[in-house]
Design a protein around this motif. Structure first.
Motif, PDB file in Angstrom:
ATOM      1  N   SER A 583       0.719  -1.178  -0.017  1.00  0.00           N
ATOM      2  CA  SER A 583       0.098  -0.092  -0.023  1.00  0.00           C
ATOM      3  C   SER A 583       0.847   1.163  -0.122  1.00  0.00           C
ATOM      4  O   SER A 583       0.620   2.424  -0.894  1.00  0.00           O
ATOM      5  CB  SER A 583      -0.991  -0.041   1.251  1.00  0.00           C
ATOM      6  OG  SER A 583      -1.507   1.195   1.203  1.00  0.00           O
ATOM      7  N   ASP A 584       1.841   1.327   0.826  1.00  0.00           N
ATOM      8  CA  ASP A 584       2.774   2.412   1.085  1.00  0.00           C
ATOM      9  C   ASP A 584       3.577   2.623  -0.341  1.00  0.00           C
ATOM     10  O   ASP A 584       3.586   3.822  -0.744  1.00  0.00           O
ATOM     11  CB  ASP A 584       3.953   2.380   2.134  1.00  0.00           C
ATOM     12  CG  ASP A 584       2.947   2.529   3.312  1.00  0.00           C
ATOM     13  OD1 ASP A 584       3.751   2.016   4.344  1.00  0.00           O
ATOM     14  OD2 ASP A 584       1.754   2.852   3.568  1.00  0.00           O
ATOM     15  N   THR A 585       3.929   1.543  -0.924  1.00  0.00           N
ATOM     16  CA  THR A 585       4.638   1.616  -2.317  1.00  0.00           C
ATOM     17  C   THR A 585       3.972   2.191  -3.454  1.00  0.00           C
ATOM     18  O   THR A 585       4.294   2.964  -4.050  1.00  0.00           O
ATOM     19  CB  THR A 585       5.393   0.204  -2.435  1.00  0.00           C
ATOM     20  OG1 THR A 585       6.260  -0.265  -1.578  1.00  0.00           O
ATOM     21  CG2 THR A 585       5.954   0.408  -3.756  1.00  0.00           C
ATOM     22  N   VAL A 586       2.743   1.608  -3.464  1.00  0.00           N
ATOM     23  CA  VAL A 586       1.734   2.339  -4.538  1.00  0.00           C
ATOM     24  C   VAL A 586       1.516   3.609  -4.306  1.00  0.00           C
ATOM     25  O   VAL A 586       1.616   4.407  -5.334  1.00  0.00           O
ATOM     26  CB  VAL A 586       0.586   1.270  -4.684  1.00  0.00           C
ATOM     27  CG1 VAL A 586      -0.509   1.731  -5.770  1.00  0.00           C
ATOM     28  CG2 VAL A 586       0.754  -0.110  -4.975  1.00  0.00           C
ATOM     29  N   ARG A 591       0.450   9.540  -9.013  1.00  0.00           N
ATOM     30  CA  ARG A 591       0.349  11.049  -9.260  1.00  0.00           C
ATOM     31  C   ARG A 591      -0.626  11.780  -8.270  1.00  0.00           C
ATOM     32  O   ARG A 591      -1.568  10.819  -7.643  1.00  0.00           O
ATOM     33  CB  ARG A 591      -0.275  11.097 -10.717  1.00  0.00           C
ATOM     34  CG  ARG A 591       0.655  10.674 -11.814  1.00  0.00           C
ATOM     35  CD  ARG A 591      -0.100  10.519 -13.474  1.00  0.00           C
ATOM     36  NE  ARG A 591      -1.458  10.140 -13.051  1.00  0.00           N
ATOM     37  CZ  ARG A 591      -2.233  10.208 -13.914  1.00  0.00           C
ATOM     38  NH1 ARG A 591      -2.201  10.894 -15.131  1.00  0.00           N
ATOM     39  NH2 ARG A 591      -3.634   9.973 -13.746  1.00  0.00           N
ATOM     40  N   THR A 592      -0.481  12.940  -7.996  1.00  0.00           N
ATOM     41  CA  THR A 592      -1.205  13.624  -6.955  1.00  0.00           C
ATOM     42  C   THR A 592      -2.944  13.423  -7.509  1.00  0.00           C
ATOM     43  O   THR A 592      -3.694  13.483  -6.456  1.00  0.00           O
ATOM     44  CB  THR A 592      -0.993  15.019  -6.963  1.00  0.00           C
ATOM     45  OG1 THR A 592      -1.118  15.629  -8.241  1.00  0.00           O
ATOM     46  CG2 THR A 592       0.480  15.121  -6.612  1.00  0.00           C
ATOM     47  N   GLU A 593      -3.084  13.241  -8.731  1.00  0.00           N
ATOM     48  CA  GLU A 593      -4.617  13.340  -9.047  1.00  0.00           C
ATOM     49  C   GLU A 593      -5.067  11.736  -9.155  1.00  0.00           C
ATOM     50  O   GLU A 593      -6.297  11.792  -9.256  1.00  0.00           O
ATOM     51  CB  GLU A 593      -4.832  13.988 -10.479  1.00  0.00           C
ATOM     52  CG  GLU A 593      -4.111  13.228 -11.400  1.00  0.00           C
ATOM     53  CD  GLU A 593      -2.767  13.702 -11.778  1.00  0.00           C
ATOM     54  OE1 GLU A 593      -2.077  14.141 -10.808  1.00  0.00           O
ATOM     55  OE2 GLU A 593      -2.334  13.912 -12.940  1.00  0.00           O
ATOM     56  N   ASP A 594      -4.575  11.075  -8.756  1.00  0.00           N
ATOM     57  CA  ASP A 594      -4.718   9.435  -8.593  1.00  0.00           C
ATOM     58  C   ASP A 594      -5.237   9.285  -7.358  1.00  0.00           C
ATOM     59  O   ASP A 594      -4.979   9.668  -6.335  1.00  0.00           O
ATOM     60  CB  ASP A 594      -3.705   8.512  -9.090  1.00  0.00           C
ATOM     61  CG  ASP A 594      -3.001   8.582 -10.496  1.00  0.00           C
ATOM     62  OD1 ASP A 594      -1.847   8.372 -10.798  1.00  0.00           O
ATOM     63  OD2 ASP A 594      -3.786   9.094 -11.252  1.00  0.00           O
ATOM     64  N   VAL A 606      -6.726   1.065  -8.316  1.00  0.00           N
ATOM     65  CA  VAL A 606      -6.155   2.492  -8.405  1.00  0.00           C
ATOM     66  C   VAL A 606      -7.122   3.332  -9.464  1.00  0.00           C
ATOM     67  O   VAL A 606      -7.274   2.543 -10.446  1.00  0.00           O
ATOM     68  CB  VAL A 606      -4.535   2.573  -9.194  1.00  0.00           C
ATOM     69  CG1 VAL A 606      -4.160   3.997  -9.629  1.00  0.00           C
ATOM     70  CG2 VAL A 606      -3.867   1.951  -7.968  1.00  0.00           C
ATOM     71  N   ILE A 607      -7.734   4.583  -9.181  1.00  0.00           N
ATOM     72  CA  ILE A 607      -8.448   5.044 -10.178  1.00  0.00           C
ATOM     73  C   ILE A 607      -7.393   6.122 -10.763  1.00  0.00           C
ATOM     74  O   ILE A 607      -7.067   7.242 -10.049  1.00  0.00           O
ATOM     75  CB  ILE A 607      -9.548   5.723  -9.447  1.00  0.00           C
ATOM     76  CG1 ILE A 607     -10.718   4.685  -9.073  1.00  0.00           C
ATOM     77  CG2 ILE A 607     -10.350   6.557 -10.487  1.00  0.00           C
ATOM     78  CD1 ILE A 607     -11.524   5.070  -8.118  1.00  0.00           C
ATOM     79  N   ALA A 608      -6.978   6.147 -11.830  1.00  0.00           N
ATOM     80  CA  ALA A 608      -6.021   7.019 -12.489  1.00  0.00           C
ATOM     81  C   ALA A 608      -6.845   7.984 -13.319  1.00  0.00           C
ATOM     82  O   ALA A 608      -7.258   7.932 -14.519  1.00  0.00           O
ATOM     83  CB  ALA A 608      -5.379   6.294 -13.573  1.00  0.00           C
ATOM     84  N   TYR A 617      -1.348   2.044 -18.710  1.00  0.00           N
ATOM     85  CA  TYR A 617      -0.732   0.713 -18.864  1.00  0.00           C
ATOM     86  C   TYR A 617       0.581   0.955 -18.244  1.00  0.00           C
ATOM     87  O   TYR A 617       1.268   0.475 -17.454  1.00  0.00           O
ATOM     88  CB  TYR A 617      -0.596   0.349 -20.231  1.00  0.00           C
ATOM     89  CG  TYR A 617       0.189  -1.208 -20.254  1.00  0.00           C
ATOM     90  CD1 TYR A 617       1.386  -1.087 -20.371  1.00  0.00           C
ATOM     91  CD2 TYR A 617      -0.734  -2.194 -20.366  1.00  0.00           C
ATOM     92  CE1 TYR A 617       2.083  -2.473 -20.554  1.00  0.00           C
ATOM     93  CE2 TYR A 617      -0.106  -3.534 -20.429  1.00  0.00           C
ATOM     94  CZ  TYR A 617       1.520  -3.339 -20.620  1.00  0.00           C
ATOM     95  OH  TYR A 617       1.912  -4.483 -20.717  1.00  0.00           O
ATOM     96  N   ALA A 618       1.192   2.520 -18.539  1.00  0.00           N
ATOM     97  CA  ALA A 618       2.479   2.962 -17.924  1.00  0.00           C
ATOM     98  C   ALA A 618       2.378   3.108 -16.558  1.00  0.00           C
ATOM     99  O   ALA A 618       3.406   2.683 -15.893  1.00  0.00           O
ATOM    100  CB  ALA A 618       2.894   4.062 -18.834  1.00  0.00           C
ATOM    101  N   LEU A 619       1.419   3.507 -16.199  1.00  0.00           N
ATOM    102  CA  LEU A 619       1.312   3.766 -14.468  1.00  0.00           C
ATOM    103  C   LEU A 619       1.409   2.542 -14.096  1.00  0.00           C
ATOM    104  O   LEU A 619       1.984   2.344 -12.959  1.00  0.00           O
ATOM    105  CB  LEU A 619      -0.118   4.562 -14.178  1.00  0.00           C
ATOM    106  CG  LEU A 619      -0.221   4.729 -12.864  1.00  0.00           C
ATOM    107  CD1 LEU A 619       0.912   5.325 -11.904  1.00  0.00           C
ATOM    108  CD2 LEU A 619      -1.556   5.409 -12.544  1.00  0.00           C
TER     109      LEU A 619
END
Length: 691
Positions: A583-586, A591-594, A606-608, A617-619
């Motif tokens: 959890s901490d790693t992810v 990004r700040t908006e995720d 994760v909601i990108a 995919y890159a994220l």
């Protein structure tokens, strides 16, 4: 000091020969007395020779190269020899055993008109298409019997108590069936089951064939000779127990192959025949290939069944969210969903205890016994799920009148005082067990000697099992924990409503309760990530925004690989630490908006925001690499994750997006785990296990 060549205490079967080399593979220290029949060279010429002069430089070079980096050859190799004027093909296998290198040499027997590869592939295809475990096991025993030509092939599965049960059988006409019978754990003690893990294939082509002695080189010291063990070779001579087993069944041949699952030994495939069955090593390898394929398919099917079960649980939880918003009381909730939950958990009754309030549904112990049971469970400071299928034998139930309850699954509600409980009860599961030998029977003769008799441990007898329920499955425990979390949140909402109605004057107490409720409503108590309820709120918000403004976003569903192994091997505290580190790693990568939340168990989401398919995919790749590189103190090996990516499409709902991401994640696991798959990518190959 040197000695003339003499027999050691080691013995092998005559269907092949054994060469034992020193650790540097420079010379042959021991050889079985039948090397002249197998390799065409007298044993006194073989002893002390370089293995290259006996086996050839090509085979010896491969053995030397592969055993430098592993304990066993990656696969057998072959050589040809002219024996008595005939060209004979020999299969060669090698592995390390302590300070020595064992080499097994077996003749490859001609199969006549039999097309082994084609037959094996036909059965492998059937195994790959099996849609449930029962059909899979039935195909396996029929396929093994077809290939091996044994009279009887059975699959024995070991339960949590170590007892074995014959789940599938293919048997020749005229032989009595063993399907459904059980073997007591005392007949397969832990050390014997552990032996199946280290020696997964055991073959006795002819129990009546005289054992072949292993001869030591003159230069080999007595202590060095005593340190050599042939227990790891498939050619080792049968034990007294195996001889007694075969004599009792009037059988002359035996072949066993272990079924190894993610948590260890799951079962054994056992083949017996009344006559000698001189198997070619290629046939034995084909049988093992069938067992390996069946093992892979078995645990894939089990994972699918668990996934389907959890989907049913999730559908029930989705309705709970609506009741949560409506602030329905626990009593109303049990009345509304009690029947569905009893069916889902195969339970007879349930109870929900929070604070001073206890609500029940179905058949439960009396109110006094229930209160005492809750008090004792709370005193143990038990966290998470606790279960038993023999409740009357547990200390927490001592002296209590339990009524019909024989099994209990109790989940402590997530709170600081652990005083709340969701409890599921099961009635007695009375059934008849057909034992192959009494549980107290010792199948192993205690001491060697003349005239010792083999105990007839396989005389079938019946036992009526009383006082226990059906055992609780792992997936049922996981599902109960998730429902308990929802119920705890509902109870907190109900409590806040009550406080608002009755204690408006006590603003400080009310504010503190509201603060706890807010945190519980949006955060996962273990990882600090958003909980499922809060994550679903944000997903609905992003769906509305995407529909209104036609702006894309992605959902990344990630699942920690082999998480059950982490819990089994290092304990649940290590598992909790792994989830916290993931959890901490992810969160550090996003990004700040995720947005990031825990979806349930070892799954995260994760909601990108604003991401297209390539960006998503890159994220996901950045997240995957970060997880694989993150150190976890209590787990020595790397922890990885499989990630499925779903990009928003017009008309999407929360359910359809998560389903596509889940399907992509499942395909990432099927393709080998520790990878990212976006929705719409190609189907992968089968996986070897679940988790």
């Amino acid at each position: 000091m040197t000695r003339t060549p003499e027999s050691s205490s080691l013995r092998i079967q005559p269907c092949g020969c054994v060469l034992i080399l020193d650790s540097s593979l420079s010379r042959i220290a021991q050889a079985s007395a039948n090397v002249v029949e197998i390799l065409g060279q007298p044993v006194d010429e073989v002893l002390g020779s370089s293995p290259a002069t006996i086996l050839g430089s090509r085979v010896t070079g491969r053995i030397r190269k592969e055993l430098t980096v592993r304990e066993r050859l990656n696969g057998p190799t072959s050589i040809k020899r002219s024996i008595c004027g005939k060209q004979v093909r020999l299969q060669v296998n090698a592995f390390r055993s302590g300070a020595w290198v064992m080499i097994e040499v077996e003749p490859v027997i001609a199969l006549g008109n039999r097309r082994l590869m084609g037959t094996a592939n036909q059965w492998l295809t059937q195994l790959a298409g099996a849609e449930n475990p029962d059909d899979l096991m039935d195909i396996l025993v029929r396929g093994v019997r077809d290939i091996s030509r044994f009279d009887r092939v059975v699959v024995c599965h070991f339960d949590a108590d170590g007892h074995g049960v014959f789940l599938a059988e293919s048997v020749a006409s005229g032989l009595s069936p063993m399907l459904g019978q059980r073997i007591a754990a005392s007949d397969y003690p832990p050390q014997r089951r552990a032996g199946f893990l280290t020696r997964q294939v055991r073959s006795i082509p002819d129990v009546h064939a005289p054992a072949i002695p292993v001869i030591s080189a003159p230069w080999l010291g007595i202590e060095d000779a005593a340190s050599i063990k042939v227990s790891g070779t498939v050619l080792r001579a049968p034990s007294r127990m195996q001889i007694g087993y075969l004599e009792y069944f009037s059988a002359a041949a035996l072949l066993t192959v272990a079924i190894v699952g993610p948590s260890g030994l799951w079962g054994v495939v056992t083949c017996t025949a009344e006559r000698a069955v001189i198997l070619s090593p290629t046939v034995r390898d084909a049988v093992r290939s069938l067992v390996i394929m069946a093992t892979q398919r078995l645990f894939l099917l089990k994972a699918r069944l668990e996934s389907q079960y959890l989907l049913r649980v999730q559908e029930s939880r989705d309705y709970l969210v609506e009741d949560l918003n409506a602030r329905v009381s626990p009593a109303t909730l049990l009345e509304k969903y009690g029947g569905e939950w009893l069916t889902l958990f195969r339970a007879s009754g349930l109870a929900f205890h929070s604070g001073a309030q206890t609500e029940t549904f179905g058949a439960v112990p009396s109110s006094d016994a229930l209160a005492k049971l809750i008090e004792r469970l709370t005193a143990t400071r038990q966290r998470g799920a606790w279960c038993t299928f023999r409740l009357a034998e547990e200390k927490v139930a001592e002296g209590l009148s339990l009524g019909e309850a024989c099994g209990l699954l109790a989940v402590a509600l997530p709170s600081e005082d652990a005083a709340g409980w969701l409890m599921l009860f099961r009635r007695e599961h009375s059934h008849t067990v057909y034992w192959a030998g009494r549980p107290e029977t010792d199948i192993v003769v205690s001491a060697p000697g003349e005239g010792e008799e083999f105990r007839k441990a396989f005389d079938a007898w019946q036992e009526q099992v009383r006082g226990s329920s059906e055992p609780w499955k792992r997936v049922e425990r996981l599902a109960a924990v998730e429902i308990a979390e929802d119920m705890a949140l509902l109870a907190s909402v109900s409590e806040i409503t009550r406080l608002n109605d009755m204690l408006r004057a006590e603003q400080d107490a009310l504010a503190a309760a509201n603060a706890r409720l807010h945190k519980m409503a949006i955060e996962d108590s273990l990882t600090g990530a958003w909980n499922r309820y809060r994550t679903e709120q944000e997903m609905d918000k992003q769906l509305a925004k995407a529909s209104r403004h036609n702006c894309s976003f992605c959902v990344l569903l990630l699942d920690v690989d082999h998480f059950k192994k982490v819990n089994d091997n290092y304990g649940h505290e290590a598992g909790d630490e792994a989830l916290k580190v993931v959890s901490d790693t992810v969160r550090a990568v996003l990004r700040t908006e995720d947005h990031f939340g825990r979806w349930g168990g070892e799954e995260f989401i994760v909601i990108a925001t604003g991401a297209g398919r390539d960006d998503g995919y890159a994220l996901a790749e950045r997240v995957r690499k970060a997880i694989a590189a993150a150190p976890i103190n209590s787990v020595p090996e790397p922890v990885t994750a499989s990630i499925g990516v779903a990009c928003w499409q017009k008309g999407d709902s929360r359910k359809t997006m998560v389903a596509r991401a889940d399907d992509a994640m499942y395909r990432a696991k099927s393709a080998g785990r520790d990878r990212v798959v976006a929705d719409g990518e190609l189907e992968p190959v089968l996986v070897t296990d679940a988790g």
